[in-house]
Design a protein around this motif. Structure first.
Motif, mmCIF file in Angstrom:
data_model
loop_
_atom_site.group_PDB
_atom_site.id
_atom_site.type_symbol
_atom_site.label_atom_id
_atom_site.label_comp_id
_atom_site.label_asym_id
_atom_site.label_seq_id
_atom_site.Cartn_x
_atom_site.Cartn_y
_atom_site.Cartn_z
ATOM 1 N N GLY A 1 0.832 -1.195 0.000
ATOM 2 C CA GLY A 1 0.000 0.000 0.000
ATOM 3 C C GLY A 1 0.867 1.247 0.000
ATOM 4 N N LEU A 2 0.264 2.359 0.343
ATOM 5 C CA LEU A 2 0.992 3.631 0.331
ATOM 6 C C LEU A 2 1.576 3.921 1.723
ATOM 7 C CD1 LEU A 2 1.807 6.435 -0.703
ATOM 8 C CD2 LEU A 2 -0.571 7.136 -0.508
ATOM 9 N N ALA A 3 0.722 4.253 2.655
ATOM 10 C CA ALA A 3 1.172 4.625 4.003
ATOM 11 C C ALA A 3 -0.020 4.489 4.948
ATOM 12 C CB ALA A 3 1.668 6.069 4.007
ATOM 13 N N PRO A 4 0.228 4.332 6.241
ATOM 14 C CA PRO A 4 -0.885 4.205 7.189
ATOM 15 C C PRO A 4 -1.766 5.451 7.189
ATOM 16 C CG PRO A 4 1.232 3.717 8.249
ATOM 17 C CD PRO A 4 1.547 4.284 6.893
ATOM 18 N N GLY B 1 -6.616 5.097 11.015
ATOM 19 C CA GLY B 1 -6.783 3.693 10.651
ATOM 20 C C GLY B 1 -5.568 2.908 11.116
ATOM 21 N N ALA B 2 -4.660 2.614 10.163
ATOM 22 C CA ALA B 2 -3.483 1.805 10.503
ATOM 23 C C ALA B 2 -2.634 2.459 11.599
ATOM 24 C CB ALA B 2 -2.645 1.554 9.256
ATOM 25 N N ASN B 3 -2.568 3.778 11.596
ATOM 26 C CA ASN B 3 -1.799 4.456 12.648
ATOM 27 C C ASN B 3 -2.487 4.359 14.004
ATOM 28 O OD1 ASN B 3 0.322 6.388 13.663
ATOM 29 N ND2 ASN B 3 -1.522 7.632 13.998
ATOM 30 N N ARG C 1 -1.935 -2.001 12.459
ATOM 31 C CA ARG C 1 -1.904 -3.055 11.428
ATOM 32 C C ARG C 1 -2.279 -2.409 10.089
ATOM 33 N NH1 ARG C 1 -5.811 -8.191 12.288
ATOM 34 N NH2 ARG C 1 -7.264 -6.864 11.144
ATOM 35 N N PRO C 2 -1.534 -2.707 9.014
ATOM 36 C CA PRO C 2 -1.797 -2.037 7.744
ATOM 37 C C PRO C 2 -3.273 -2.118 7.342
ATOM 38 C CG PRO C 2 0.162 -3.410 7.544
ATOM 39 C CD PRO C 2 -0.438 -3.686 8.895
ATOM 40 N N PHE C 3 -3.793 -1.011 6.870
ATOM 41 C CA PHE C 3 -5.154 -0.898 6.339
ATOM 42 C C PHE C 3 -6.249 -1.142 7.382
ATOM 43 C CE2 PHE C 3 -2.730 -1.414 2.463
ATOM 44 C CZ PHE C 3 -3.378 -0.581 1.565
ATOM 45 N N THR C 4 -5.887 -1.468 8.598
ATOM 46 C CA THR C 4 -6.883 -1.852 9.601
ATOM 47 C C THR C 4 -7.498 -0.627 10.271
ATOM 48 O OG1 THR C 4 -5.744 -3.937 9.901
ATOM 49 C CG2 THR C 4 -7.208 -3.244 11.689
ATOM 50 N N GLY C 5 -8.791 -0.440 10.001
ATOM 51 C CA GLY C 5 -9.483 0.746 10.498
ATOM 52 C C GLY C 5 -9.533 1.841 9.450
ATOM 53 N N ASP C 6 -8.772 1.690 8.382
ATOM 54 C CA ASP C 6 -8.828 2.639 7.266
ATOM 55 C C ASP C 6 -9.982 2.252 6.356
ATOM 56 O OD1 ASP C 6 -6.622 4.529 7.425
ATOM 57 O OD2 ASP C 6 -5.330 2.768 7.354
ATOM 58 N N TYR C 7 -10.578 3.249 5.726
ATOM 59 C CA TYR C 7 -11.670 2.980 4.784
ATOM 60 C C TYR C 7 -11.201 1.966 3.724
ATOM 61 C CZ TYR C 7 -15.339 3.831 1.369
ATOM 62 O OH TYR C 7 -16.377 3.666 0.493
ATOM 63 N N THR D 1 2.165 -4.778 3.380
ATOM 64 C CA THR D 1 3.068 -3.760 3.900
ATOM 65 C C THR D 1 2.719 -2.426 3.258
ATOM 66 O OG1 THR D 1 5.398 -3.354 4.434
ATOM 67 C CG2 THR D 1 4.925 -4.057 2.181
ATOM 68 N N ASN D 2 3.430 -1.387 3.624
ATOM 69 C CA ASN D 2 3.241 -0.074 3.012
ATOM 70 C C ASN D 2 4.572 0.451 2.505
ATOM 71 O OD1 ASN D 2 0.416 0.722 3.253
ATOM 72 N ND2 ASN D 2 0.727 0.632 5.475
ATOM 73 N N ALA D 3 4.525 1.232 1.428
ATOM 74 C CA ALA D 3 5.757 1.826 0.889
ATOM 75 C C ALA D 3 6.381 2.760 1.924
ATOM 76 C CB ALA D 3 5.452 2.581 -0.403
ATOM 77 N N TYR E 1 -5.372 0.151 -9.143
ATOM 78 C CA TYR E 1 -5.677 1.430 -8.515
ATOM 79 C C TYR E 1 -5.797 1.170 -7.024
ATOM 80 C CZ TYR E 1 -6.966 3.245 -13.143
ATOM 81 O OH TYR E 1 -6.954 3.638 -14.447
ATOM 82 N N HIS E 2 -5.416 2.163 -6.237
ATOM 83 C CA HIS E 2 -5.516 2.032 -4.783
ATOM 84 C C HIS E 2 -7.000 1.916 -4.394
ATOM 85 C CE1 HIS E 2 -5.147 2.866 -0.530
ATOM 86 N NE2 HIS E 2 -3.834 2.747 -0.645
ATOM 87 N N CYS E 3 -7.273 1.083 -3.387
ATOM 88 C CA CYS E 3 -8.664 0.880 -2.955
ATOM 89 C C CYS E 3 -9.081 1.973 -1.952
ATOM 90 C CB CYS E 3 -8.823 -0.516 -2.350
ATOM 91 S SG CYS E 3 -7.514 -0.959 -1.182
HETATM 92 N N1 URA Z 1 -3.899 2.219 5.110
HETATM 93 C C1 URA Z 1 -2.709 1.625 4.874
HETATM 94 O O1 URA Z 1 -2.164 0.963 5.739
HETATM 95 N N2 URA Z 1 -2.171 1.781 3.662
HETATM 96 C C2 URA Z 1 -2.717 2.478 2.685
HETATM 97 O O2 URA Z 1 -2.158 2.558 1.587
HETATM 98 C C3 URA Z 1 -3.970 3.083 2.949
HETATM 99 C C4 URA Z 1 -4.534 2.946 4.156
#
Ligand code: URA
Length: 215
Positions: A54-57, A61-63, A67-73, A108-110, A187-189
């Motif tokens: 992915g891109l970044a937390p 959400g992830a922050n 956990r990556p993407f967890t809690g993020d839309y 993971t995230n970039a 495309y990013h989700c």
């Molecule tokens: N949350 C992530 O951890 N990564 C993304 O790219 C977007 C949301």
């Protein structure tokens, strides 16, 4: 690689390689003390064949969850799709304690730290590349990398030793690396992409069907 524990190559909880991201983390620790507020570790086993980048937390959400993407839309579509295609088992409940397990997949995230306004700078993406490289080097069965979005695609291409111009980002494209690893672009989700119809659930499912066919 051999004399160095891989864990030394993961970002420390107080990683200060990117001063702007470290400052933002400190701000968030004060503002949201209940959040994870640290570089978000990858999720899933290292012996997986699929790595999703992915891109970044996201801030809340992830922050928040760690956990990556967890809690993020974006995680709603990603985890539902992983469950649908057998790359995850259990229930996704947008928190680390939901017990969800990944199957033959790792995420993971970039960029490992949450950036202000979801926008890491070029320097931050470059600085975080060493951790992405560690991911590639410590996944012995890695066959397919799924890049979510252009920034992830570029980070994966450059981290794999190619010029950015060597592979063009195209949704649904599959690129062959010399080491046998295939890079698939999607495309990013993100909320923006799904709300605008740039990425539909069907399009995302088609990407996972493509991955399933390759593995
Ligand atoms: N949350 C992530 O951890 N990564 C993304 O790219 C977007 C949301």
């Amino acid at each position: 690689m051999h004399n160095v524990s891989m864990y030394e190559l993961l970002p420390k909880l107080n990683c200060d390689l990117c001063p702007r991201l470290a400052d933002f983390r400190e701000e968030n620790r004060k503002k949201f003390p209940e959040f994870y507020n640290a570089p978000v570790p990858s999720f899933g086993c290292r012996d997986a064949e699929l790595l999703i980048v992915g891109l970044a937390p996201g801030l809340k959400g992830a922050n928040f969850s760690g956990r990556p993407f967890t809690g993020d839309y974006a995680g709603d579509l990603l985890y539902a799709t992983l469950l649908e295609f057998g790359f995850a088992k259990g229930d996704y409940a947008a928190q680390k304690s939901d017990g969800l397990e990944l199957v033959n997949a790792r995420i993971t995230n970039a960029v490992k730290c949450v950036p202000p306004e979801n926008k890491p700078t070029g320097t931050e993406i470059k600085t975080c590349r060493s951790f992405l490289k560690t991911e590639f080097e410590t996944m012995p069965k890695l066959k397919v990398i799924l890049s979510l979005g252009l920034i992830s695609h570029n980070a994966v291409v450059v981290t794999s030793g190619y010029k950015q111009s060597a592979f063009k980002f195209v949704h649904g494209a599959m690129h062959d690396f010399d080491n046998g690893i295939k890079l698939i672009d999607s495309y990013h989700c993100s909320r923006y992409n799904t709300n605008t119809g740039r990425l539909t659930t069907q399009m995302f499912h088609d990407i996972f069907q493509q991955i399933t066919d390759v593995l």
